[in-house]
Design an enzyme around this catalytic site. Structure first.
Site, PDB file in Angstrom:
ATOM      1  N   ASN A 126      -6.143  -2.123  -0.212  1.00  0.00           N
ATOM      2  CA  ASN A 126      -6.995  -2.052   1.130  1.00  0.00           C
ATOM      3  C   ASN A 126      -8.321  -1.075   1.435  1.00  0.00           C
ATOM      4  O   ASN A 126      -8.248  -0.201   2.038  1.00  0.00           O
ATOM      5  CB  ASN A 126      -6.391  -2.142   2.778  1.00  0.00           C
ATOM      6  N   LYS A 165      -9.860  -0.944   3.409  1.00  0.00           N
ATOM      7  CA  LYS A 165     -10.272  -1.099   5.100  1.00  0.00           C
ATOM      8  C   LYS A 165     -11.969  -1.102   5.536  1.00  0.00           C
ATOM      9  O   LYS A 165     -12.638  -1.675   4.148  1.00  0.00           O
ATOM     10  CB  LYS A 165      -9.491   0.491   5.052  1.00  0.00           C
ATOM     11  N   HIS A 215      -2.658  -4.929  10.434  1.00  0.00           N
ATOM     12  CA  HIS A 215      -2.417  -3.685  10.220  1.00  0.00           C
ATOM     13  C   HIS A 215      -2.314  -3.033  11.300  1.00  0.00           C
ATOM     14  O   HIS A 215      -3.264  -2.977  12.533  1.00  0.00           O
ATOM     15  CB  HIS A 215      -3.639  -3.994   9.434  1.00  0.00           C
ATOM     16  N   GLU A 234      -3.725  -0.475  11.807  1.00  0.00           N
ATOM     17  CA  GLU A 234      -5.091  -0.049  11.886  1.00  0.00           C
ATOM     18  C   GLU A 234      -5.249  -1.142  13.786  1.00  0.00           C
ATOM     19  O   GLU A 234      -6.065  -1.252  14.624  1.00  0.00           O
ATOM     20  CB  GLU A 234      -5.758   0.078  11.407  1.00  0.00           C
ATOM     21  N   GLU A 236       4.722  -0.639   6.121  1.00  0.00           N
ATOM     22  CA  GLU A 236       3.515   0.946   6.658  1.00  0.00           C
ATOM     23  C   GLU A 236       4.108   1.453   7.985  1.00  0.00           C
ATOM     24  O   GLU A 236       3.171   1.918   8.673  1.00  0.00           O
ATOM     25  CB  GLU A 236       2.173   0.278   6.291  1.00  0.00           C
ATOM     26  N   GLY A 294      -2.997   7.478   5.630  1.00  0.00           N
ATOM     27  CA  GLY A 294      -3.977   8.232   5.782  1.00  0.00           C
ATOM     28  C   GLY A 294      -4.225   9.314   5.676  1.00  0.00           C
ATOM     29  O   GLY A 294      -4.526   9.986   5.934  1.00  0.00           O
ATOM     30  N   SER A 350       0.388   6.283   2.114  1.00  0.00           N
ATOM     31  CA  SER A 350      -0.019   6.955   0.956  1.00  0.00           C
ATOM     32  C   SER A 350       0.722   7.035  -0.391  1.00  0.00           C
ATOM     33  O   SER A 350       1.096   7.727  -1.110  1.00  0.00           O
ATOM     34  CB  SER A 350      -0.005   8.416   1.629  1.00  0.00           C
TER      35      SER A 350
END
Ligand code: PGA
Length: 248
Positions: free
Chosen positions: A9, A11, A93, A95, A165, A171, A210
């Protein structure tokens, strides 16, 4: 045995240069890999990446709109993605949930739109640190899974992948331990088995948060972890290819 998937991904990262330097090597890797390799770049790069990807490397989008077409400035529909020969789309996701306020209901609608268009939807779920510390991990994660799955038929599951996730691991460099990840993956599979043991057994459940070259093999060796969804490390070709080689 479930075929593992390693998905990158990007992003809102990457460039034309990265695309041209990295994708041909990855396409070559995908040809030899036992696993499925998928890359989800920003929408702007999807067409060029599809052309460079060849026959084996899978290319997907990071988001889609739930409608087929219409007056939705700035949006892209699942049907358009399918029309561009793309095969996958990420939905839900963390985010998008946190920054853009996507709800379970909207994510279910996007998932259905993706499946209706003939795409495979990668449904992302995961708890925040606060939720984990409050002992609510399984409530949150299984709630996010069932909100979508309840809107689907069992036949739809063939084109669904789940990605667990934990938000606190995205991240941050803090990966869930393989035991923490396996526990949640096993719980997701058990919850799916309440609908159909056979379909639950076939479902690919990816881990994300990660994932790096040095932890991928241990994570992917867990019985209920069927590959990974990789953010930061998918932007470095050596690292991403090394993660791909840890699968299956
Ligand atoms: P990360 O991101 O690998 O950079 O933690 C994973 C993701 O958000 O999909």
């Amino acid at each position: 045995m479930r075929k593992q998937i390693v998905a990158g991904n990007w992003k809102m990262n990457g460039s034309n240069e990265l695309l041209n330097s990295f994708v041909p090597a990855l396409a070559e890797e995908a040809k030899q890999s036992q696993a499925e390799i998928l890359v989800c770049p920003p929408a702007l790069f999807l067409g060029d990446m599809r052309r460079l990807a060849g026959e084996y490397l899978l290319v997907g989008a990071q988001n889609c709109h739930e409608a087929v077409s219409g007056a939705f400035t700035g949006e892209i529909s699942a049907d358009m993605l399918a029309d561009m020969q793309l095969s996958h789309v990420l939905v839900g996701h963390s985010e998008r949930r946190a920054i853009y306020g996507e709800t379970d209901a909207l994510i279910a609608a996007k998932t259905k739109a993706a499946l209706n268009a003939g795409l495979t939807a990668v449904l992302c779920v995961g708890e925040t640190l606060e939720e984990r510390e409050a002992g609510r991990t399984l409530d949150v994660v299984l709630g996010q899974v069932s909100a979508v799955v309840e809107q689907l038929t069992l036949a739809d599951w063939a084109n669904l992948v789940v990605a667990y996730e934990p938000v606190w691991a995205i991240g941050t460099g803090k990966t869930a331990s393989s035991e923490q990840a396996q526990d949640v993956h096993q719980a997701i599979r058990a919850a799916l088995a309440e609908y159909s043991p056979e379909h639950a057994d076939a479902m690919r459940i990816l881990y994300g948060g990660s994932v790096k070259a040095d932890n991928a093999a241990e994570l992917f060796a867990c019985p209920d972890i069927d590959g990974g969804l990789v953010g930061g490390a998918s932007l470095n070709s050596d690292e991403f290819i090394s993660i791909c080689r840890s699968a299956n």
